[in-house]
Design a protein around this motif. Structure first.
Motif, PDB file in Angstrom:
ATOM      1  N   VAL A  94     -34.819  13.503  59.855  1.00  0.00           N
ATOM      2  CA  VAL A  94     -35.107  14.431  60.946  1.00  0.00           C
ATOM      3  C   VAL A  94     -35.557  13.649  62.183  1.00  0.00           C
ATOM      4  CG1 VAL A  94     -35.616  16.450  59.530  1.00  0.00           C
ATOM      5  CG2 VAL A  94     -37.443  14.830  60.014  1.00  0.00           C
ATOM      6  N   ASN A  95     -35.186  12.382  62.221  1.00  0.00           N
ATOM      7  CA  ASN A  95     -35.522  11.508  63.331  1.00  0.00           C
ATOM      8  C   ASN A  95     -34.740  11.945  64.568  1.00  0.00           C
ATOM      9  OD1 ASN A  95     -35.175   9.247  65.178  1.00  0.00           O
ATOM     10  ND2 ASN A  95     -36.130   7.973  63.606  1.00  0.00           N
ATOM     11  N   HIS A  96     -35.460  12.305  65.601  1.00  0.00           N
ATOM     12  CA  HIS A  96     -34.822  12.813  66.828  1.00  0.00           C
ATOM     13  C   HIS A  96     -33.885  11.777  67.447  1.00  0.00           C
ATOM     14  CE1 HIS A  96     -34.376  15.487  70.230  1.00  0.00           C
ATOM     15  NE2 HIS A  96     -34.679  14.500  71.049  1.00  0.00           N
ATOM     16  N   GLN A  97     -34.248  10.512  67.377  1.00  0.00           N
ATOM     17  CA  GLN A  97     -33.395   9.460  67.944  1.00  0.00           C
ATOM     18  C   GLN A  97     -32.077   9.347  67.184  1.00  0.00           C
ATOM     19  OE1 GLN A  97     -34.110   7.846  70.915  1.00  0.00           O
ATOM     20  NE2 GLN A  97     -31.938   7.354  70.701  1.00  0.00           N
ATOM     21  N   HIS A  98     -32.119   9.544  65.855  1.00  0.00           N
ATOM     22  CA  HIS A  98     -30.875   9.535  65.074  1.00  0.00           C
ATOM     23  C   HIS A  98     -29.936  10.632  65.555  1.00  0.00           C
ATOM     24  CE1 HIS A  98     -32.811   7.457  61.326  1.00  0.00           C
ATOM     25  NE2 HIS A  98     -32.560   6.613  62.316  1.00  0.00           N
ATOM     26  N   LEU A  99     -30.484  11.791  65.816  1.00  0.00           N
ATOM     27  CA  LEU A  99     -29.685  12.915  66.303  1.00  0.00           C
ATOM     28  C   LEU A  99     -29.046  12.596  67.652  1.00  0.00           C
ATOM     29  CD1 LEU A  99     -28.873  15.887  65.764  1.00  0.00           C
ATOM     30  CD2 LEU A  99     -30.988  16.551  66.901  1.00  0.00           C
ATOM     31  N   ILE A 100     -29.827  12.055  68.557  1.00  0.00           N
ATOM     32  CA  ILE A 100     -29.318  11.682  69.883  1.00  0.00           C
ATOM     33  C   ILE A 100     -28.226  10.615  69.737  1.00  0.00           C
ATOM     34  CG2 ILE A 100     -29.906  10.502  72.045  1.00  0.00           C
ATOM     35  CD1 ILE A 100     -32.696  11.885  71.794  1.00  0.00           C
ATOM     36  N   ASP A 101     -28.502   9.577  68.943  1.00  0.00           N
ATOM     37  CA  ASP A 101     -27.531   8.498  68.754  1.00  0.00           C
ATOM     38  C   ASP A 101     -26.237   9.016  68.139  1.00  0.00           C
ATOM     39  OD1 ASP A 101     -29.429   6.761  69.774  1.00  0.00           O
ATOM     40  OD2 ASP A 101     -30.003   5.949  67.809  1.00  0.00           O
ATOM     41  N   ALA A 102     -26.352   9.899  67.179  1.00  0.00           N
ATOM     42  CA  ALA A 102     -25.160  10.433  66.512  1.00  0.00           C
ATOM     43  C   ALA A 102     -24.262  11.173  67.491  1.00  0.00           C
ATOM     44  CB  ALA A 102     -25.569  11.362  65.368  1.00  0.00           C
ATOM     45  N   TYR A 103     -24.835  12.053  68.273  1.00  0.00           N
ATOM     46  CA  TYR A 103     -24.015  12.823  69.208  1.00  0.00           C
ATOM     47  C   TYR A 103     -23.536  11.979  70.391  1.00  0.00           C
ATOM     48  CZ  TYR A 103     -24.598  17.114  66.618  1.00  0.00           C
ATOM     49  OH  TYR A 103     -24.548  18.079  65.643  1.00  0.00           O
ATOM     50  N   CYS A 104     -24.302  10.977  70.780  1.00  0.00           N
ATOM     51  CA  CYS A 104     -23.834  10.068  71.843  1.00  0.00           C
ATOM     52  C   CYS A 104     -22.613   9.276  71.388  1.00  0.00           C
ATOM     53  CB  CYS A 104     -24.949   9.115  72.271  1.00  0.00           C
ATOM     54  SG  CYS A 104     -26.183   9.907  73.312  1.00  0.00           S
ATOM     55  N   GLU A 105     -22.465   9.088  70.096  1.00  0.00           N
ATOM     56  CA  GLU A 105     -21.306   8.372  69.548  1.00  0.00           C
ATOM     57  C   GLU A 105     -20.248   9.337  69.025  1.00  0.00           C
ATOM     58  OE1 GLU A 105     -20.586   5.324  69.968  1.00  0.00           O
ATOM     59  OE2 GLU A 105     -22.502   4.890  70.929  1.00  0.00           O
ATOM     60  N   SER A 106     -20.277  10.562  69.524  1.00  0.00           N
ATOM     61  CA  SER A 106     -19.231  11.555  69.253  1.00  0.00           C
ATOM     62  C   SER A 106     -19.139  12.024  67.808  1.00  0.00           C
ATOM     63  CB  SER A 106     -17.866  11.042  69.704  1.00  0.00           C
ATOM     64  OG  SER A 106     -17.898  10.676  71.055  1.00  0.00           O
ATOM     65  N   ALA A 107     -20.256  12.095  67.123  1.00  0.00           N
ATOM     66  CA  ALA A 107     -20.232  12.701  65.794  1.00  0.00           C
ATOM     67  C   ALA A 107     -19.853  14.167  65.943  1.00  0.00           C
ATOM     68  CB  ALA A 107     -21.595  12.583  65.126  1.00  0.00           C
ATOM     69  N   GLN A 108     -19.112  14.675  64.988  1.00  0.00           N
ATOM     70  CA  GLN A 108     -18.686  16.071  65.071  1.00  0.00           C
ATOM     71  C   GLN A 108     -19.670  17.031  64.410  1.00  0.00           C
ATOM     72  OE1 GLN A 108     -16.389  13.581  64.147  1.00  0.00           O
ATOM     73  NE2 GLN A 108     -15.458  13.548  66.165  1.00  0.00           N
ATOM     74  N   GLY A 109     -20.739  16.508  63.871  1.00  0.00           N
ATOM     75  CA  GLY A 109     -21.761  17.375  63.290  1.00  0.00           C
ATOM     76  C   GLY A 109     -22.909  16.557  62.732  1.00  0.00           C
ATOM     77  N   PHE A 110     -24.089  17.143  62.758  1.00  0.00           N
ATOM     78  CA  PHE A 110     -25.289  16.511  62.224  1.00  0.00           C
ATOM     79  C   PHE A 110     -26.037  17.592  61.474  1.00  0.00           C
ATOM     80  CE2 PHE A 110     -29.402  14.592  61.937  1.00  0.00           C
ATOM     81  CZ  PHE A 110     -29.222  13.224  62.079  1.00  0.00           C
ATOM     82  N   PHE A 111     -26.092  17.478  60.153  1.00  0.00           N
ATOM     83  CA  PHE A 111     -26.681  18.506  59.311  1.00  0.00           C
ATOM     84  C   PHE A 111     -27.799  17.918  58.466  1.00  0.00           C
ATOM     85  CE2 PHE A 111     -22.244  19.467  60.077  1.00  0.00           C
ATOM     86  CZ  PHE A 111     -22.291  20.770  60.514  1.00  0.00           C
ATOM     87  N   ILE A 112     -28.903  18.640  58.403  1.00  0.00           N
ATOM     88  CA  ILE A 112     -30.016  18.249  57.542  1.00  0.00           C
ATOM     89  C   ILE A 112     -29.741  18.817  56.152  1.00  0.00           C
ATOM     90  CG2 ILE A 112     -32.504  18.390  57.153  1.00  0.00           C
ATOM     91  CD1 ILE A 112     -31.675  16.795  59.688  1.00  0.00           C
ATOM     92  N   LYS A 113     -29.832  17.947  55.133  1.00  0.00           N
ATOM     93  CA  LYS A 113     -29.570  18.376  53.753  1.00  0.00           C
ATOM     94  C   LYS A 113     -30.607  19.405  53.334  1.00  0.00           C
ATOM     95  CE  LYS A 113     -28.096  13.877  52.175  1.00  0.00           C
ATOM     96  NZ  LYS A 113     -28.544  12.718  51.401  1.00  0.00           N
TER      97      LYS A 113
END
Length: 140
Positions: A94-113
Protein backbone atom coordinates in the motif's frame (compact mmCIF):
# COMPACT_ATOMS: atom_id res chain seq x y z
CA UNK A 1 -2.70 -9.00 -26.22
CA UNK A 2 -4.05 -12.35 -27.27
CA UNK A 3 -7.21 -13.20 -25.33
CA UNK A 4 -6.55 -16.91 -25.73
CA UNK A 5 -2.95 -16.46 -24.60
CA UNK A 6 -1.49 -17.43 -21.30
CA UNK A 7 -1.64 -15.60 -18.01
CA UNK A 8 1.75 -14.84 -16.47
CA UNK A 9 1.72 -14.54 -12.68
CA UNK A 10 4.80 -13.20 -10.95
CA UNK A 11 4.37 -13.90 -7.27
CA UNK A 12 6.95 -15.04 -4.72
CA UNK A 13 4.47 -16.30 -2.12
CA UNK A 14 3.60 -19.95 -2.75
CA UNK A 15 0.34 -19.63 -0.79
CA UNK A 16 -0.76 -16.72 -2.97
CA UNK A 17 0.15 -18.69 -6.09
CA UNK A 18 -1.98 -21.59 -4.84
CA UNK A 19 -4.96 -19.31 -4.09
CA UNK A 20 -4.74 -17.64 -7.50
CA UNK A 21 -4.61 -21.00 -9.26
CA UNK A 22 -7.67 -22.17 -7.32
CA UNK A 23 -9.49 -18.97 -8.33
CA UNK A 24 -8.58 -19.44 -12.00
CA UNK A 25 -9.82 -23.04 -11.86
CA UNK A 26 -13.04 -22.06 -10.12
CA UNK A 27 -13.65 -19.36 -12.75
CA UNK A 28 -13.00 -21.95 -15.48
CA UNK A 29 -10.39 -19.74 -17.08
CA UNK A 30 -9.22 -21.72 -20.11
CA UNK A 31 -5.97 -19.78 -20.47
CA UNK A 32 -2.74 -21.55 -19.55
CA UNK A 33 -1.08 -20.06 -16.47
CA UNK A 34 2.64 -19.81 -15.74
CA UNK A 35 3.94 -18.76 -12.33
CA UNK A 36 7.30 -17.15 -11.60
CA UNK A 37 8.72 -16.60 -8.08
CA UNK A 38 10.72 -13.47 -8.94
CA UNK A 39 11.06 -10.75 -11.54
CA UNK A 40 14.42 -11.96 -12.82
CA UNK A 41 13.12 -15.42 -13.77
CA UNK A 42 10.05 -13.88 -15.40
CA UNK A 43 12.22 -11.45 -17.38
CA UNK A 44 14.41 -14.27 -18.72
CA UNK A 45 11.30 -16.15 -19.82
CA UNK A 46 9.58 -13.13 -21.36
CA UNK A 47 12.69 -12.05 -23.26
CA UNK A 48 12.84 -15.45 -24.95
CA UNK A 49 10.46 -16.94 -27.47
CA UNK A 50 7.12 -17.55 -25.81
CA UNK A 51 3.51 -18.33 -26.47
CA UNK A 52 1.01 -15.48 -26.86
CA UNK A 53 0.19 -13.72 -23.58
CA UNK A 54 -3.20 -12.49 -22.37
CA UNK A 55 -2.27 -10.81 -19.06
CA UNK A 56 0.66 -10.30 -16.72
CA UNK A 57 -0.20 -10.14 -13.01
CA UNK A 58 2.78 -9.04 -10.96
CA UNK A 59 3.47 -8.46 -7.32
CA UNK A 60 5.43 -5.30 -6.54
CA UNK A 61 7.69 -6.66 -3.82
CA UNK A 62 9.63 -9.45 -5.48
CA UNK A 63 13.12 -10.82 -4.86
CA UNK A 64 15.98 -10.19 -7.31
CA UNK A 65 14.00 -7.79 -9.52
CA UNK A 66 10.91 -6.00 -8.18
CA UNK A 67 7.68 -5.82 -10.15
CA UNK A 68 8.36 -2.14 -10.87
CA UNK A 69 11.88 -2.89 -12.13
CA UNK A 70 10.55 -5.75 -14.24
CA UNK A 71 8.00 -3.45 -15.87
CA UNK A 72 10.77 -1.00 -16.79
CA UNK A 73 12.86 -3.77 -18.32
CA UNK A 74 9.92 -5.11 -20.33
CA UNK A 75 9.18 -1.66 -21.73
CA UNK A 76 12.71 -1.62 -23.18
CA UNK A 77 11.96 -4.75 -25.24
CA UNK A 78 10.28 -3.65 -28.49
CA UNK A 79 9.02 -7.17 -29.26
CA UNK A 80 7.19 -7.34 -25.96
CA UNK A 81 5.94 -3.75 -26.20
CA UNK A 82 4.38 -4.46 -29.60
CA UNK A 83 2.35 -7.31 -28.13
CA UNK A 84 0.41 -4.78 -26.01
CA UNK A 85 0.13 -7.16 -23.07
CA UNK A 86 -1.70 -5.65 -20.08
CA UNK A 87 0.65 -5.41 -17.10
CA UNK A 88 -1.29 -5.35 -13.83
CA UNK A 89 -0.02 -5.19 -10.29
CA UNK A 90 -1.65 -7.44 -7.72
CA UNK A 91 0.08 -6.75 -4.44
CA UNK A 92 -0.23 -6.30 -0.70
CA UNK A 93 1.86 -3.14 -1.00
CA UNK A 94 0.00 0.00 0.00
CA UNK A 95 3.07 2.17 -0.52
CA UNK A 96 1.90 5.38 -2.17
CA UNK A 97 5.17 5.76 -4.08
CA UNK A 98 4.74 2.28 -5.59
CA UNK A 99 1.34 3.35 -6.88
CA UNK A 100 2.72 6.55 -8.40
CA UNK A 101 5.68 4.70 -9.96
CA UNK A 102 3.44 2.00 -11.41
CA UNK A 103 1.11 4.40 -13.16
CA UNK A 104 3.97 6.64 -14.32
CA UNK A 105 5.33 3.57 -16.12
CA UNK A 106 1.97 2.91 -17.80
CA UNK A 107 0.73 0.01 -15.72
CA UNK A 108 -2.79 -0.89 -16.76
CA UNK A 109 -3.92 -1.56 -13.21
CA UNK A 110 -2.83 -1.58 -9.59
CA UNK A 111 -4.85 -3.78 -7.25
CA UNK A 112 -4.41 -4.48 -3.55
CA UNK A 113 -4.77 -8.20 -2.81
CA UNK A 114 -7.86 -8.79 -0.76
CA UNK A 115 -7.49 -11.01 2.28
CA UNK A 116 -10.65 -13.07 1.76
CA UNK A 117 -10.87 -15.80 -0.89
CA UNK A 118 -14.24 -14.65 -2.27
CA UNK A 119 -12.89 -11.09 -2.63
CA UNK A 120 -9.84 -12.35 -4.54
CA UNK A 121 -12.13 -14.39 -6.76
CA UNK A 122 -14.38 -11.38 -7.41
CA UNK A 123 -11.38 -9.20 -8.25
CA UNK A 124 -9.81 -11.73 -10.63
CA UNK A 125 -13.18 -12.29 -12.29
CA UNK A 126 -13.56 -8.54 -12.79
CA UNK A 127 -10.05 -8.21 -14.23
CA UNK A 128 -10.52 -11.13 -16.64
CA UNK A 129 -13.96 -9.91 -17.76
CA UNK A 130 -12.64 -6.40 -18.35
CA UNK A 131 -9.66 -7.50 -20.45
CA UNK A 132 -11.70 -10.12 -22.29
CA UNK A 133 -14.26 -7.45 -23.24
CA UNK A 134 -11.68 -4.88 -24.30
CA UNK A 135 -10.67 -4.59 -27.92
CA UNK A 136 -7.32 -6.22 -28.51
CA UNK A 137 -4.51 -5.12 -30.77
CA UNK A 138 -2.77 -8.02 -32.41
CA UNK A 139 0.90 -7.69 -33.22
CA UNK A 140 1.80 -8.77 -36.73
Amino acid sequence: MDKSGMVIVIEDDADDQFVLEEVFKELNLPNKRIYFPDGHTALRYLNGPSEPIFLILSDVNLPRLTGLELRLELKKNADIALKCVPYLYLTTSVNHQHLIDAYCESAQGFFIKPSEYHEIKDLIELIVKYWTASTAIRAT
